[in-house]
Design an enzyme around this catalytic site. Structure first.
Site, PDB file in Angstrom:
ATOM      1  N   LYS A 207       0.884  -1.319   0.432  1.00 23.74           N
ATOM      2  CA  LYS A 207       0.046   0.059   0.154  1.00 23.74           C
ATOM      3  C   LYS A 207       0.328   0.992   0.019  1.00 23.74           C
ATOM      4  O   LYS A 207       0.502   2.141  -0.650  1.00 23.74           O
ATOM      5  CB  LYS A 207      -0.754   0.379   1.194  1.00 23.74           C
ATOM      6  CG  LYS A 207      -1.758  -0.717   1.342  1.00 23.74           C
ATOM      7  CD  LYS A 207      -2.816  -1.018   2.814  1.00 23.74           C
ATOM      8  CE  LYS A 207      -2.032  -1.635   3.468  1.00 23.74           C
ATOM      9  NZ  LYS A 207      -1.472  -2.432   3.935  1.00 23.74           N
ATOM     10  N   HIS A 423       5.456 -38.928  14.834  1.00 26.88           N
ATOM     11  CA  HIS A 423       4.973 -37.575  15.359  1.00 26.88           C
ATOM     12  C   HIS A 423       4.330 -37.388  13.359  1.00 26.88           C
ATOM     13  O   HIS A 423       3.065 -36.861  13.424  1.00 26.88           O
ATOM     14  CB  HIS A 423       4.611 -36.501  15.807  1.00 26.88           C
ATOM     15  CG  HIS A 423       4.200 -35.296  16.250  1.00 26.88           C
ATOM     16  ND1 HIS A 423       2.888 -35.069  17.099  1.00 26.88           N
ATOM     17  CD2 HIS A 423       3.813 -34.623  15.558  1.00 26.88           C
ATOM     18  CE1 HIS A 423       2.472 -34.365  17.534  1.00 26.88           C
ATOM     19  NE2 HIS A 423       2.336 -33.695  16.130  1.00 26.88           N
ATOM     20  N   GLU A 424       5.568 -36.547  13.049  1.00 28.85           N
ATOM     21  CA  GLU A 424       5.437 -35.448  11.422  1.00 28.85           C
ATOM     22  C   GLU A 424       4.994 -36.532  10.648  1.00 28.85           C
ATOM     23  O   GLU A 424       3.601 -36.562   9.899  1.00 28.85           O
ATOM     24  CB  GLU A 424       6.437 -35.379  11.186  1.00 28.85           C
ATOM     25  CG  GLU A 424       7.038 -34.282  11.920  1.00 28.85           C
ATOM     26  CD  GLU A 424       5.993 -32.706  12.523  1.00 28.85           C
ATOM     27  OE1 GLU A 424       5.628 -32.756  12.045  1.00 28.85           O
ATOM     28  OE2 GLU A 424       6.399 -32.072  13.534  1.00 28.85           O
ATOM     29  N   HIS A 427       1.129 -36.681  10.483  1.00 25.67           N
ATOM     30  CA  HIS A 427       0.131 -35.948   9.725  1.00 25.67           C
ATOM     31  C   HIS A 427       0.627 -35.974   8.340  1.00 25.67           C
ATOM     32  O   HIS A 427      -0.055 -36.088   7.627  1.00 25.67           O
ATOM     33  CB  HIS A 427       1.342 -34.222  10.254  1.00 25.67           C
ATOM     34  CG  HIS A 427       0.931 -33.907  11.424  1.00 25.67           C
ATOM     35  ND1 HIS A 427      -0.098 -33.343  11.806  1.00 25.67           N
ATOM     36  CD2 HIS A 427       2.067 -33.232  12.222  1.00 25.67           C
ATOM     37  CE1 HIS A 427       0.305 -33.189  13.286  1.00 25.67           C
ATOM     38  NE2 HIS A 427       1.410 -33.042  13.945  1.00 25.67           N
ATOM     39  N   ASP A 499      -1.198 -28.723  17.983  1.00 28.29           N
ATOM     40  CA  ASP A 499      -1.857 -29.056  17.259  1.00 28.29           C
ATOM     41  C   ASP A 499      -2.981 -29.153  16.839  1.00 28.29           C
ATOM     42  O   ASP A 499      -4.201 -28.529  16.722  1.00 28.29           O
ATOM     43  CB  ASP A 499      -1.747 -30.383  16.634  1.00 28.29           C
ATOM     44  CG  ASP A 499      -0.264 -30.665  16.050  1.00 28.29           C
ATOM     45  OD1 ASP A 499       0.416 -29.617  15.302  1.00 28.29           O
ATOM     46  OD2 ASP A 499       1.061 -31.429  16.339  1.00 28.29           O
TER      47      ASP A 499
HETATM   48  P1  ADP Z   1       2.169  -2.002   3.655  1.00 29.01           P
HETATM   49  O1  ADP Z   1       2.272  -0.752   3.321  1.00 29.01           O
HETATM   50  O2  ADP Z   1       0.924  -2.484   2.355  1.00 29.01           O
HETATM   51  O3  ADP Z   1       2.335  -2.832   4.200  1.00 29.01           O
HETATM   52  P2  ADP Z   1       4.060  -1.787   1.807  1.00 29.01           P
HETATM   53  O4  ADP Z   1       3.729  -0.942   1.252  1.00 29.01           O
HETATM   54  O5  ADP Z   1       5.373  -1.188   2.915  1.00 29.01           O
HETATM   55  O6  ADP Z   1       3.161  -2.595   2.225  1.00 29.01           O
HETATM   56  O7  ADP Z   1       4.927  -2.444   1.266  1.00 29.01           O
HETATM   57  C1  ADP Z   1       6.636  -3.447   1.484  1.00 29.01           C
HETATM   58  C2  ADP Z   1       7.264  -3.501   0.660  1.00 29.01           C
HETATM   59  O8  ADP Z   1       7.066  -5.203  -0.076  1.00 29.01           O
HETATM   60  C3  ADP Z   1       7.281  -2.932   0.294  1.00 29.01           C
HETATM   61  O9  ADP Z   1       8.566  -1.812   0.176  1.00 29.01           O
HETATM   62  C4  ADP Z   1       8.031  -3.496  -1.670  1.00 29.01           C
HETATM   63  O10 ADP Z   1       9.455  -4.098  -1.508  1.00 29.01           O
HETATM   64  C5  ADP Z   1       7.473  -4.848  -0.959  1.00 29.01           C
HETATM   65  N1  ADP Z   1       6.590  -5.260  -1.954  1.00 29.01           N
HETATM   66  C6  ADP Z   1       5.010  -4.765  -1.411  1.00 29.01           C
HETATM   67  N2  ADP Z   1       4.189  -5.948  -2.089  1.00 29.01           N
HETATM   68  C7  ADP Z   1       5.041  -5.006  -3.710  1.00 29.01           C
HETATM   69  C8  ADP Z   1       5.057  -4.964  -5.576  1.00 29.01           C
HETATM   70  N3  ADP Z   1       3.326  -5.634  -5.838  1.00 29.01           N
HETATM   71  N4  ADP Z   1       5.780  -5.111  -5.858  1.00 29.01           N
HETATM   72  C9  ADP Z   1       6.740  -4.603  -5.145  1.00 29.01           C
HETATM   73  N5  ADP Z   1       7.417  -5.506  -4.410  1.00 29.01           N
HETATM   74  C10 ADP Z   1       6.463  -5.239  -3.551  1.00 29.01           C
HETATM   75 ZN    ZN Z   2       1.997 -31.311  14.713  1.00 27.85          ZN
END
Ligand code: ADP
Ligand code: ZN
Ligand code: MG
Length: 600
Positions: A207, A423-424, A427, A499
């Site tokens: 974002k 165990h693993e 699963h 689990d």
């Molecule tokens: P948010 O604000 O949604 O939590 P960010 O924008 O800070 O996430 O994203 C964190 C990092 O992840 C960015 O700095 C970027 O390097 C990487 N990233 C996330 N989405 C993409 C994308 N679509 N393409 C390239 N890099 C991405």
């Molecule tokens: Zn387990």
């Protein structure tokens, strides 16, 4: 800001003053006759000079100091015994030869010094206090200023090229870029330029990156501030920061204001418990007021990001405010490849590396996770002194990110290792034999984080819908470890506790959220409306005590059904499970292909 620059200046000029005063004092002291260059001689020499009639001018007596000049124009001084008169020391003949002049002891300068020091100290003290008060004053004055960081235009710009995938989000934001670039085009049509764009998506989905890219594409200033920066210890600061931020932005129009993590201030008003909400409300109100107050023609667009749209105040979301909502999804397999490629751009990747393969192994990973994987792989390659990043590096780092780092130092006793292995495999085997379960990707008895071993399932493709049968299968595979321990060792260990926790969680959600039990298609409890998410106590549970016990009964019914089914599977495949588990004890890891080979 200015005041901060001035303070050292003031101090400098003050220092200069002191230095000048010192120099002046030194000069006066130097030119003062009592300080002029004279040589010290013994009293006997003084008497000899008298005897030789070498003395010119008068002999000056100041206290015990005796100063005189000789005929060759040199000055000398000497001391007589304290409390004795020259008239007593020198004989009459000598006294007759010289012209005695008695002056009071010269204490003027030393007296001045002693008198001046306290005065100077007091003045200094007051000046210091004054400055202190002033600087804290100016700090208080700048407190209400937003510390929004304006994006530096000279730095490398983020553009849509840096954002891989997120096609829909980019399309919608393309429009915003157009608004910012050609505002007239829209105003001529009588169209109102949107004021607010809300980016919604899980943390790490890009974002913040998208908001930066919009600013970069439109080539406009970008004021970034985080919602939490509005929240301070003092009431009213947030609101005044908002005011300042919008004022700055309007001056720089067209531009973008980006409020990251807006849920920190934009929570529903009048919600939650305890005090301390006034501040947030004021801040939020101020944001709303400012957004309404944009005059026609100011192209300031407010972008905000949140991963909790559900807790936002409805007033923020109404038309005219953040009415544009852009959802940023977690990337699908194609986008994941693209994101990996973006972050592999400046890294030396081995030829023929298959990023799609990594993308396939990382369902549910966000952009930030994928960036992390690329980075971990680079670190790994560098650690091995390799020239290029290999596919193996990438796979190791996926494992590290998905399952946690290996903890080779944790030493298990042979007994514990054996239990973990069975165990693993329990699963894995149950998961494999139930069709609705995801295929097994890897089994390992190397400790990672909290877990002593892992069974890693990977879906064939990204999944968006989960059927009831999928959950039932998952319950069985989760119980596989527990049942294997029970059948092979006669008792269960604490190794199965997480689990069981997950199994119970799934069963509860099947009943209360997904309507998958015969209690019918009803949702019990208000999702996302628990206390700390911003509303009052007591609203979370909206069903009767009677229903609560029915829900509990249904949950254990689901779990018990799965348990019986799992037990049947394990008993039927006991020899196979033992065979694989014994192999795993030796190998420590079993890959997907090795695992499938046991069933052919
Ligand atoms: P948010 O604000 O949604 O939590 P960010 O924008 O800070 O996430 O994203 C964190 C990092 O992840 C960015 O700095 C970027 O390097 C990487 N990233 C996330 N989405 C993409 C994308 N679509 N393409 C390239 N890099 C991405
Ligand atoms: Zn387990
Ligand atoms: Mg962010």
């Amino acid at each position: 800001m200015n005041s901060k620059v001035k303070v050292p200046n003031k101090r400098n000029s003050f220092l200069t003053l002191i230095v000048i005063a010192l120099i002046l004092a030194g000069y006066f002291a130097y030119t003062n006759p009592t300080f002029t260059e004279t040589e010290k001689v013994s009293f006997t020499e003084f008497r000899q000079n008298i005897a030789k009639s070498e003395i010119s001018g008068s002999v000056l007596i100041q206290g015990d100091k005796v100063s005189f000049k000789t005929k060759d124009k040199k000055s000398y001084y000497t001391y007589k015994e304290p409390n004795s008169s020259v008239y007593e020391i020198l004989n009459d003949k000598e006294i007759a030869k010289i012209n005695l002049e008695v002056k009071p002891e010269n204490t003027f300068y030393s007296d001045l010094m002693f008198a001046a020091i306290p005065v100077v100290l007091i003045v200094l003290f007051f000046l210091f206090m004054f400055r202190q008060a002033q600087s804290s004053n100016s700090q208080a004055m700048s407190f209400g200023k937003s510390n929004a960081k304006m994006h530096d235009k000279t730095k490398e710009k983020t553009s849509f090229k840096d954002v891989a995938g997120a096609t829909e989000a980019k399309q919608e934001l393309e429009e915003i870029v157009d608004f910012l670039k050609y505002p007239n085009k829209y105003s001529k049509m009588g169209a109102k330029i949107p004021k607010g764009v809300l980016l919604i998506g899980a943390p790490g989905t890009g974002k913040t990156l998208l908001a930066r890219a919009v600013a970069g594409e439109a080539d406009v200033p970008f004021f970034a501030i985080s919602g939490s920066e509005f929240v301070e210890m003092f009431v009213g600061v947030g609101a005044s920061r908002v005011r300042d931020l919008f004022k700055k932005a309007k001056r720089n129009s067209p531009c973008i204001i980006f409020i990251d993590e807006i849920d920190a201030v934009g929570r529903q008003r009048g919600a939650g418990m305890g005090g301390g909400h006034d501040e947030r409300e004021q801040t939020l109100n101020q944001i709303l007021t400012e957004m309404d107050g944009f005059e026609q023609g100011t192209s300031v667009i407010v972008m905000a990001a949140t991963n909790r749209p559900d807790v936002l105040d409805p007033a923020l979301l109404r038309p005219g405010r953040f009415d544009r909502r852009v959802v940023v999804d977690k990337p699908d397999i194609k986008d994941r490849s693209a994101i990996l490629a973006v972050h592999g751009r400046n890294k030396p990747l081995e030829k023929g590396i298959k990023l799609e393969k990594i993308a396939r192994q990382t369902p549910g990973f966000t952009g930030a996770d994928l960036e992390n994987i690329m980075n971990e792989a680079a670190i790994l390659a560098a650690k091995n002194d390799a020239k290029k990043i290999t596919q193996h590096d990438l796979e190791m780092s996926v494992e590290k990110v998905a399952l946690g780092p290996e903890k080779k130092s944790r030493v298990l006793s042979p007994e514990e290792r054996k239990i973990t292995s069975y165990h693993e495999v329990g699963h894995a085997l149950v998961g494999h034999l139930i069709p609705s379960c995801d295929p097994v990707h890897k089994i390992s008895i190397i400790s990672r984080g909290q877990a002593l071993g892992v069974t890693w399932y990977l879906p064939e493709e990204d999944r968006h819908l989960y059927a009831k049968s999928k959950f039932e299968g998952e319950l069985c595979s989760l119980l596989g470890g527990y049942v294997a321990e029970e059948i092979f060792f006669g008792e269960v260990t604490t190794g199965a506790s997480s689990d069981l926790e997950r199994a119970s969680g799934i069963a509860r959600r099947m009943v209360t959220e997904f309507g998958m039990s015969d209690l019918g298609p009803v949702v019990f409890g208000e999702k996302n409306k628990e206390v700390f998410l911003g509303r009052d106590f007591g609203h979370a549970k909206n069903y009767s005590e009677d229903m609560a016990s029915k829900i509990d009964a249904k949950i254990s019914e689901f779990v018990n059904e799965a348990y019986e089914k799992t037990k049947a599977i394990v008993i039927k495949n006991k020899p196979k499970l033992a065979e694989i588990a014994e192999d795993l004890l030796v190998k420590e890891n079993i890959s997907r292909d090795e695992f499938l080979a046991y069933f052919n």
